[in-house]
Design an enzyme around this catalytic site. Structure first.
Site, mmCIF file in Angstrom:
data_model
loop_
_atom_site.group_PDB
_atom_site.id
_atom_site.type_symbol
_atom_site.label_atom_id
_atom_site.label_comp_id
_atom_site.label_asym_id
_atom_site.label_seq_id
_atom_site.Cartn_x
_atom_site.Cartn_y
_atom_site.Cartn_z
ATOM 1 N N LEU A 1 0.869 -1.172 0.000
ATOM 2 C CA LEU A 1 0.000 0.000 0.000
ATOM 3 C C LEU A 1 0.906 1.222 0.000
ATOM 4 O O LEU A 1 1.904 1.261 0.722
ATOM 5 C CB LEU A 1 -0.911 0.025 1.233
ATOM 6 C CG LEU A 1 -1.995 -1.047 1.351
ATOM 7 C CD1 LEU A 1 -2.748 -0.890 2.666
ATOM 8 C CD2 LEU A 1 -2.962 -0.997 0.180
ATOM 9 N N ASP A 2 0.574 2.204 -0.802
ATOM 10 C CA ASP A 2 1.373 3.427 -0.827
ATOM 11 C C ASP A 2 1.427 4.060 0.557
ATOM 12 O O ASP A 2 0.515 3.890 1.371
ATOM 13 C CB ASP A 2 0.771 4.436 -1.808
ATOM 14 C CG ASP A 2 0.850 3.951 -3.247
ATOM 15 O OD1 ASP A 2 1.765 3.176 -3.549
ATOM 16 O OD2 ASP A 2 -0.018 4.346 -4.048
ATOM 17 N N LYS A 3 2.477 4.810 0.814
ATOM 18 C CA LYS A 3 2.669 5.439 2.122
ATOM 19 C C LYS A 3 1.448 6.229 2.600
ATOM 20 O O LYS A 3 1.046 6.096 3.763
ATOM 21 C CB LYS A 3 3.903 6.344 2.081
ATOM 22 C CG LYS A 3 4.221 7.015 3.410
ATOM 23 C CD LYS A 3 5.480 7.869 3.313
ATOM 24 C CE LYS A 3 5.784 8.562 4.629
ATOM 25 N NZ LYS A 3 7.028 9.373 4.563
ATOM 26 N N THR B 1 -1.672 5.789 1.898
ATOM 27 C CA THR B 1 -2.889 4.977 1.909
ATOM 28 C C THR B 1 -2.948 4.144 3.183
ATOM 29 O O THR B 1 -1.947 3.570 3.602
ATOM 30 C CB THR B 1 -2.930 4.046 0.685
ATOM 31 O OG1 THR B 1 -2.816 4.828 -0.498
ATOM 32 C CG2 THR B 1 -4.217 3.249 0.634
#
Length: 251
Positions: free
Chosen positions: A56-58, A60
């Site tokens: 998961l992106d930072k 998110t």
């Protein structure tokens, strides 16, 4: 209103957890100074060696899964890359987006490193990218953020059919309904409005659900992680909590 990571489900083969916004899943040269590393935190918490399965992106938040062996992680990764797993997200976007739509729009790879940025975007090969979404709720606020006297926003349920980097954010920018709180693909005027009006400074993208077969037993795992912190507070302010509760009970 920050949250700590939390284990949602764990057995001898795998671990699923809630990832707060602002945490990296694992160390990265792209953000080498960040000290909040989810993988290390969960290894210390569980006492188990963990293998990343997806990312998961930072900015998110939401549910994420790790294997406790490289073999289990590989099986999980193969599932997540297939059409047999379900990955659901909740997002807040600008405007009244369509009630339901499939975004089928190929995307070039994201260029994170300098040597990748030397190539023109037109030269980068585009990859298949498919995003399904359904609008759950809308709100019209009596504030002139853009050129209109009021501002409209949508709460959206999203299902990923492919997993390209920044896929949801890039797809919603493509359909001109950018996500709130995204500095790269969003709109700064609306990001500032949410920051100043609601004290909400985060990307409003949350991985709410994951359905996958257990890689050893074959049992279906239906995992959920409700929004927390600033995201939950915002849902309350905008009057969307009951809508979300009803949606949760129906899926």
């Amino acid at each position: 209103m920050s949250c700590e990571p939390e284990i949602i489900f764990e057995d001898e083969h795998l671990l699923t957890a809630y990832k707060p916004e602002g945490w990296l899943v694992h160390r990265s040269e792209i953000d080498r100074h960040e000290t909040r590393i989810l993988l290390q935190y969960l290894r210390d918490l569980s006492g188990s060696h963990l293998y990343p399965v997806h990312r998961l992106d930072k900015p998110t938040s939401g549910i994420i899964i790790f294997g406790k062996s490289s073999e289990v992680a590989s099986r999980l990764q193969q599932q997540l890359e297939s059409e047999y797993s379900l990955k659901n997200y909740l997002a807040v976007c600008r405007g009244y987006c369509p009630e339901q739509e499939t975004i089928d729009y190929p995307l070039p790879p994201v260029a994170d490193f300098k040597h990748q940025r030397k190539r023109a975007k037109s030269e980068l090969p585009r990859q298949e990218a498919i995003t399904l979404f359904r609008r759950l709720a809308t709100v019209e606020l009596p504030y002139a953020v853009d050129r209109y006297p009021t501002s409209r926003y949508s709460l959206v349920e999203i299902q990923l059919k492919t997993g390209r980097r920044h896929q949801i954010r890039r797809h919603f920018k493509h359909i001109q309904h950018p996500l709130i709180g995204c500095p790269k693909y969003g709109k700064s005027s609306h990001n500032r409005f949410f920051s100043q009006q609601f004290d909400c400074r985060r990307l409003l993208l949350h991985a709410v659900g994951l359905e996958i077969k257990h890689p050893v037993s074959g049992k279906l795992l239906a995992l959920r992680a409700k929004p927390r912190g600033e995201y939950k507070k915002l849902l309350d302010i905008l009057g969307w909590t009951n809508t979300l509760n009803h949606w949760n009970s129906s899926v």
